[in-house]
Every structure is written in C-alpha cells, then in structure tokens.
Write a protein that holds these residues in place. Structure first.
Motif, PDB file in Angstrom:
ATOM      1  N   ALA A  35       6.679  -5.702   2.943  1.00 33.67           N
ATOM      2  CA  ALA A  35       7.610  -5.740   4.065  1.00 33.67           C
ATOM      3  C   ALA A  35       7.593  -4.417   4.813  1.00 33.67           C
ATOM      4  O   ALA A  35       7.656  -4.382   6.049  1.00 33.67           O
ATOM      5  N   GLU A  36       7.492  -3.309   4.096  1.00 33.53           N
ATOM      6  CA  GLU A  36       7.441  -2.001   4.740  1.00 33.53           C
ATOM      7  C   GLU A  36       6.132  -1.818   5.485  1.00 33.53           C
ATOM      8  O   GLU A  36       6.091  -1.239   6.570  1.00 33.53           O
ATOM      9  N   ALA A  37       5.053  -2.336   4.902  1.00 35.41           N
ATOM     10  CA  ALA A  37       3.746  -2.207   5.549  1.00 35.41           C
ATOM     11  C   ALA A  37       3.703  -2.970   6.859  1.00 35.41           C
ATOM     12  O   ALA A  37       3.244  -2.449   7.879  1.00 35.41           O
ATOM     13  N   VAL A  38       4.182  -4.226   6.862  1.00 33.96           N
ATOM     14  CA  VAL A  38       4.099  -5.009   8.086  1.00 33.96           C
ATOM     15  C   VAL A  38       5.082  -4.503   9.135  1.00 33.96           C
ATOM     16  O   VAL A  38       4.918  -4.765  10.330  1.00 33.96           O
ATOM     17  N   ALA A  39       6.095  -3.751   8.718  1.00 37.86           N
ATOM     18  CA  ALA A  39       7.023  -3.161   9.680  1.00 37.86           C
ATOM     19  C   ALA A  39       6.365  -2.044  10.489  1.00 37.86           C
ATOM     20  O   ALA A  39       6.916  -1.579  11.486  1.00 37.86           O
ATOM     21  N   LYS A  40       5.169  -1.612  10.084  1.00 40.01           N
ATOM     22  CA  LYS A  40       4.444  -0.560  10.809  1.00 40.01           C
ATOM     23  C   LYS A  40       3.684  -1.111  12.010  1.00 40.01           C
ATOM     24  O   LYS A  40       2.994  -0.373  12.695  1.00 40.01           O
ATOM     25  N   SER A  41       3.795  -2.403  12.259  1.00 40.62           N
ATOM     26  CA  SER A  41       2.966  -3.056  13.265  1.00 40.62           C
ATOM     27  C   SER A  41       3.662  -3.174  14.612  1.00 40.62           C
ATOM     28  O   SER A  41       4.870  -3.392  14.686  1.00 40.62           O
ATOM     29  N   ALA A  42       2.870  -3.082  15.684  1.00 45.78           N
ATOM     30  CA  ALA A  42       3.353  -3.300  17.040  1.00 45.78           C
ATOM     31  C   ALA A  42       3.064  -4.722  17.505  1.00 45.78           C
ATOM     32  O   ALA A  42       3.104  -5.006  18.699  1.00 45.78           O
ATOM     33  N   VAL A 252      -3.994  14.210  14.961  1.00 43.62           N
ATOM     34  CA  VAL A 252      -3.949  12.812  15.391  1.00 43.62           C
ATOM     35  C   VAL A 252      -5.225  12.138  14.913  1.00 43.62           C
ATOM     36  O   VAL A 252      -6.306  12.725  14.981  1.00 43.62           O
ATOM     37  N   ILE A 253      -5.101  10.897  14.406  1.00 41.49           N
ATOM     38  CA  ILE A 253      -6.275  10.142  13.970  1.00 41.49           C
ATOM     39  C   ILE A 253      -6.255   8.769  14.628  1.00 41.49           C
ATOM     40  O   ILE A 253      -5.230   8.082  14.642  1.00 41.49           O
ATOM     41  N   PHE A 254      -7.411   8.375  15.190  1.00 39.53           N
ATOM     42  CA  PHE A 254      -7.591   7.043  15.750  1.00 39.53           C
ATOM     43  C   PHE A 254      -8.418   6.223  14.755  1.00 39.53           C
ATOM     44  O   PHE A 254      -9.488   6.659  14.326  1.00 39.53           O
ATOM     45  N   PHE A 255      -7.947   5.027  14.407  1.00 42.04           N
ATOM     46  CA  PHE A 255      -8.688   4.117  13.543  1.00 42.04           C
ATOM     47  C   PHE A 255      -8.954   2.817  14.283  1.00 42.04           C
ATOM     48  O   PHE A 255      -8.097   2.304  14.993  1.00 42.04           O
ATOM     49  N   GLN A 256     -10.153   2.249  14.064  1.00 41.64           N
ATOM     50  CA  GLN A 256     -10.476   0.920  14.582  1.00 41.64           C
ATOM     51  C   GLN A 256     -11.002   0.054  13.430  1.00 41.64           C
ATOM     52  O   GLN A 256     -11.412   0.574  12.400  1.00 41.64           O
ATOM     53  N   GLU A 257     -11.003  -1.278  13.648  1.00 41.68           N
ATOM     54  CA  GLU A 257     -11.366  -2.253  12.614  1.00 41.68           C
ATOM     55  C   GLU A 257     -10.576  -1.953  11.341  1.00 41.68           C
ATOM     56  O   GLU A 257     -11.121  -1.799  10.244  1.00 41.68           O
ATOM     57  N   PHE A 258      -9.276  -1.927  11.511  1.00 39.87           N
ATOM     58  CA  PHE A 258      -8.327  -1.507  10.473  1.00 39.87           C
ATOM     59  C   PHE A 258      -7.496  -2.720  10.068  1.00 39.87           C
ATOM     60  O   PHE A 258      -7.226  -3.597  10.894  1.00 39.87           O
ATOM     61  N   CYS A 259      -7.085  -2.790   8.814  1.00 42.25           N
ATOM     62  CA  CYS A 259      -6.247  -3.882   8.330  1.00 42.25           C
ATOM     63  C   CYS A 259      -4.793  -3.422   8.219  1.00 42.25           C
ATOM     64  O   CYS A 259      -4.498  -2.366   7.663  1.00 42.25           O
ATOM     65  N   GLU A 260      -3.909  -4.249   8.739  1.00 41.63           N
ATOM     66  CA  GLU A 260      -2.497  -3.920   8.916  1.00 41.63           C
ATOM     67  C   GLU A 260      -1.821  -3.381   7.665  1.00 41.63           C
ATOM     68  O   GLU A 260      -1.100  -2.376   7.704  1.00 41.63           O
ATOM     69  N   LYS A 261      -2.025  -4.042   6.527  1.00 40.69           N
ATOM     70  CA  LYS A 261      -1.291  -3.655   5.325  1.00 40.69           C
ATOM     71  C   LYS A 261      -1.800  -2.367   4.692  1.00 40.69           C
ATOM     72  O   LYS A 261      -1.225  -1.882   3.715  1.00 40.69           O
ATOM     73  N   HIS A 262      -2.870  -1.802   5.243  1.00 42.53           N
ATOM     74  CA  HIS A 262      -3.328  -0.494   4.781  1.00 42.53           C
ATOM     75  C   HIS A 262      -2.549   0.654   5.425  1.00 42.53           C
ATOM     76  O   HIS A 262      -2.659   1.793   4.988  1.00 42.53           O
ATOM     77  N   ALA A 263      -1.789   0.366   6.487  1.00 42.70           N
ATOM     78  CA  ALA A 263      -1.160   1.446   7.265  1.00 42.70           C
ATOM     79  C   ALA A 263      -0.243   2.306   6.400  1.00 42.70           C
ATOM     80  O   ALA A 263      -0.323   3.543   6.420  1.00 42.70           O
ATOM     81  N   LYS A 264       0.639   1.685   5.654  1.00 44.97           N
ATOM     82  CA  LYS A 264       1.574   2.447   4.839  1.00 44.97           C
ATOM     83  C   LYS A 264       0.857   3.215   3.734  1.00 44.97           C
ATOM     84  O   LYS A 264       1.199   4.365   3.431  1.00 44.97           O
TER      85      LYS A 264
END
Length: 499
Positions: A35-42, A252-264
């Motif tokens: 739940a905390e991981a998906v809360a990082k999403s726009a 600052v770091i830019f990531f592409q081809e990234f999976c949402e639940k890895h953010a946290k």
C-alpha cells in the motif's frame, strides 16, 4: 474510527492466511509495504459508481471480521476506500481494478455452496485471470467519465457480469447485462496543480543521473528471468550511484522502464546508502483500447514467486523535501492497435534548490509504434514546452530534465533507420544545454549510451538537459558498463543560472 477498526480487522484477516481466487495473500507486513509502495505513484485514481443506486463502491469490512475487504456500493463520498487504479496486462483488452486502501486487486470468489458466490473482494495479490475483467464500454456517462460492464474472464465463469445486488454488495453474478451491471468510472483529482514558490537556493550546483534500468521483461537484459526484482535492482543502482567523473552522489535520478512497486524499496536503499532523505515517485505508462487509459503492468516477477511488481513506467528520485509531483502524458500514436503505449513525463519540485526535475521515456522507433518518428517529434516539443512552463519560472524554478528519448542527437543528422529522426531533438538543443556539450555552442552530440555491439554502446539516446543560460555542465560521464540493463548510466554536473 470505522476506518481504523476496518484496517485493524483487515490485518488480522491477513495474519489468518485466508485464500482467494487460487492465490494466497501476502502477510500483513507485505500488504502495508504494498500500500505504501503504490501510494508513490502519480497514476490516475478512479471512483466506481453503481448506475443502479448512484452510490460509490467502497472496500469494506463488517464488525465481525467476516469477508474482509468486500465491495459494496453504498457510499455517498469518495475517500481512500473508494479510490481505485486501472490496470492491464493484456494490452488494454482486459481491465483490473486495484484498491488504493489495500493495494490489492478486485477478485470475485466463486463458491456456490455458501454466501460468497461471486462476491468481489479487494484481495488479489497478483494480476492473474481471477483479477481480470473483459470491459464493455457504454455511452451515457458524464464527460470525462466512462460507463462500463465488467465481465469475468475466470475459467468456467466467463458469462458472469459484476452486479450491484439489492443490498449493494458487488458480485460477479448475472449472465444478462442490465442496469445493475452498469458502473461509472469517475476520475478523481490528484494533488495541487502547481508547486509552492521556490526559496533562495543554498547552491546552484546539481548532480543528475539517468538510467533506463530495463526492469520489465527484455531478454536483452541480464535480470533474473529477464525481470528485475527489487534486491537485484537495488544492488545494480547502488553499484553505479557515484559519478565516474566526480565520484559524487547524484542529487536527482531519472529512471525509465521502472516497476511501480520498486519505488519504495529503491527509496529506502538510497537513504541507507547516501545517509540522506529521498523521495522516489513513479508515473505509469498506459495502454488504451476503446476506453480509458489503463496502467500497463510490469510482467510478473521471477520464479518461483511470480510477484506482482506493479505498473510499468518512469520514476524520479529526489531529496525528500519534495511535496509536489505531477504526471504529464505525451501525445502518442493511436493508429497502431491496442498495443501502443501512452508515453509520459514525470516532474517533481525541490523548493530549497529552486529546481523542478522532469524525466520522460519517449516512444520506441523503427520496428515499434513510432517508425517514422512523428510521435517522438511531437513528444520532444511537448517535453520542451513542459520544461518552459511559465508558471514554474514565475515561482522561481529552474528546470533540469532528461531520460531515454529514443532518438540520437542532431549531429550528425540521422534517419529513423539510424536512430532518428534526429532533427526531432533540435528544439531541445536550441533552448537547453545537454551534459555532453563542453560549452553551450558545442556540437549537438555526445558519447553513446545504448544499442550495444560487442559489449559497447553505439548510440546516444539518453540525455540530461539544463537551462542554456547555465553556460555548461562541469562534467558529463557514462558508466563503464551497462550492468544488467541494456543502457549505460549517464551522469551530469551543472551549475544552474541564478534563480
């Protein structure tokens, strides 16, 4: 108080190890982390309203703890328990709804012997057959909303439509669609339109890193089963955090081809590694097929667990002072069928640095959805205009941006077959300076960052741009290896113009 009680009982239910749809839910700790991981999403949030009774669908629990997280159309307002995100792992031909409150997918439970018959509950840990529905999109909803029928695709139950029953409980029940089977998806607003005013920055120096981590399911990359788990991903990011030129950690770091639940998980690693606070935000890439945009899922994680890794897209890692971030969808091809990806940019504000940072991943070129480069040409213009946002400048911000632009630089000019059309990037170079340019009037080119031949990159398609009035980057470097990705990491250090 009801919500706190519900949450407490829900966690008790998870500890009990209840099963659903052939899948065992994660432990309470993992649910909380999800739940905390998906809360990082726009990603866009949605409310689901029953056309039968005009009530919003809520994730609920009763006072006895029975049938935790069942769906009931009886709310007059929209809060976290009434918000959902829309997902697909079948190129938008199926739709899945994930609860913001639980981080889990809506799942019908079929057992004709008891009262659970077809009952929908927000308990699906992975996006498998039980969590997918075939949508039929109907007219009649207010502008911006979408009326829909949701038909189960679970084996032996493919004739069942989700139904709001007499008491409001949602069940995958009816074989004949009618008014009780109609629901309206209403978009829910997300956050402030503008960041707060920038402060006078303590420093104008900014170190930026960008890396396409290739975390989805590309067999050109070295991840386990071609798919990155967060442990592997964190190890790879940690190993290449410091600039090969300056040795400094990025700001600052830019990531592409990234999976949402890895953010946290990446955020936690960065804090441990650097000793300072970070905020990692995510924005999904979407797909559409006759209806609303659906977040494209990363392929399931590696065996044996096959964990859901969330949506697929781009991410930003910035200092934890960030309180504003926003997704900006870019014009993308619409004439290539349901597989076309709606590309996006993600921006976040750093008030104390007077910086807005944006990353993007433009459409793929020859052999993919944008073979002639028309979409990327338009996307590059939109990315430039985003960086030029007058209201950001009026609030005292400078913009740095970049990522995987899927285009080679304008010098020398290149055709689509050579990685172009490279002239698509001219508007960016005319207004901004790129980190590979030793001076602002240097040739618009740079060292390669991708498309390996014999283990070495052959094309530059990754970029870091800063305002042209900055004059120049003090350093720009490419990592010695690509690691488990198919892109090399790019680093740039720039001193920004006065705010």
């Amino acid at each position: 108080m009801r919500r706190l009680f519900c949450t407490f009982l829900a966690l008790l239910g998870m500890v009990a190890g209840l099963t659903f749809g052939g899948t065992t839910p994660a432990s309470a700790t993992e649910v909380s982390a999800d739940a905390e991981a998906v809360a990082k999403s726009a990603g866009q949030k949605w409310a689901l309203k029953s056309a039968r009774n005009g009530k919003y669908v809520s994730v609920e629990i009763n006072a006895t703890g029975k049938y935790e997280w069942k769906l009931n159309a009886r709310s007059d307002t929209v809060g976290s328990w009434e918000r959902f995100t829309l997902h697909t792992n079948h190129a938008a031909t199926t739709i899945s709804l994930r609860s913001e409150a639980t981080g889990y997918f809506l799942t019908p439970e079929f057992d004709d012997a008891d009262e659970r018959n077809g009952m929908l509950r927000a308990r699906g840990g992975n996006l498998d057959t039980w969590q997918q529905f075939k949508p039929t999109y109907l007219s009649g909803a207010p502008e911006g909303s979408q009326m829909v029928l949701l038909q189960s695709v679970a084996t032996a139950y493919t004739d069942r439509y989700v139904t709001a029953t007499d008491d409001g409980t949602l069940r995958s029940l009816s074989v004949v669609p009618g008014e009780p089977q109609k629901f309206i998806l209403e978009p829910v607003g997300s956050g402030a339109a503008l960041p707060t005013a920038a402060a006078a920055p303590d420093t104008d120096a900014v170190d930026v890193m960008t890396w396409n981590v290739c975390a989805n399911n590309n067999d050109n990359c070295g991840w386990t089963s071609d798919r990155a788990g967060y442990v592997e991903l964190n190890d790879q990011i940690r190993a290449r955090l410091r600039s090969p030129v300056t040795g400094a950690y990025p700001d600052v770091i830019f990531f592409q081809e990234f999976c949402e639940k890895h953010a946290k998980r990446v955020e936690e690693m960065l804090e441990s590694e650097t000793g300072r606070g970070w905020d990692v935000r995510f924005a999904p890439i979407h797909q559409r097929y006759n209806g609303p945009l659906l977040q494209k899922q990363c392929a399931m994680g590696p065996a044996p667990d096959h964990l859901d890794r969330g949506a697929y897209g781009v991410a930003l890692a910035v200092p934890d002072e960030n309180v504003w971030y926003q997704r900006h969808d870019l014009t993308s091809p619409t004439d290539k069928g349901s597989h076309v990806e709606q590309r996006t940019a993600l921006c976040a504000a750093l008030p104390s640095r007077a910086v807005i940072a944006c990353t993007a991943h433009l459409s793929a070129g020859l052999g993919y959805e944008d073979g002639d480069g028309k979409a990327r040409t338009q996307q590059a213009l939109e990315l430039r205009d985003l960086a030029d946002t007058p209201l950001w400048q009026a609030k005292g911000y400078r913009t740095v941006f970049g990522g995987d632009l899927n285009l080679v630089p304008p010098v020398p000019e290149a055709t689509p077959a050579q990685g172009g059309p490279s002239e698509a990037l001219k508007p960016l170079y005319e207004r901004y300076v790129e980190c590979a340019m030793p001076t602002a009037d240097a040739p618009w080119t740079g060292p390669p960052t991708a498309n390996a031949v014999d283990g070495k990159p052959t094309r530059k398609i990754d970029y870091i741009f800063a305002p042209r009035s900055a004059g120049q980057f003090s350093s720009c470097g490419v990592s010695a290896t690509a690691g488990k990705s198919d892109h090399w990491t790019l680093y740039g250090s720039v001193r920004l113009p006065a705010a």
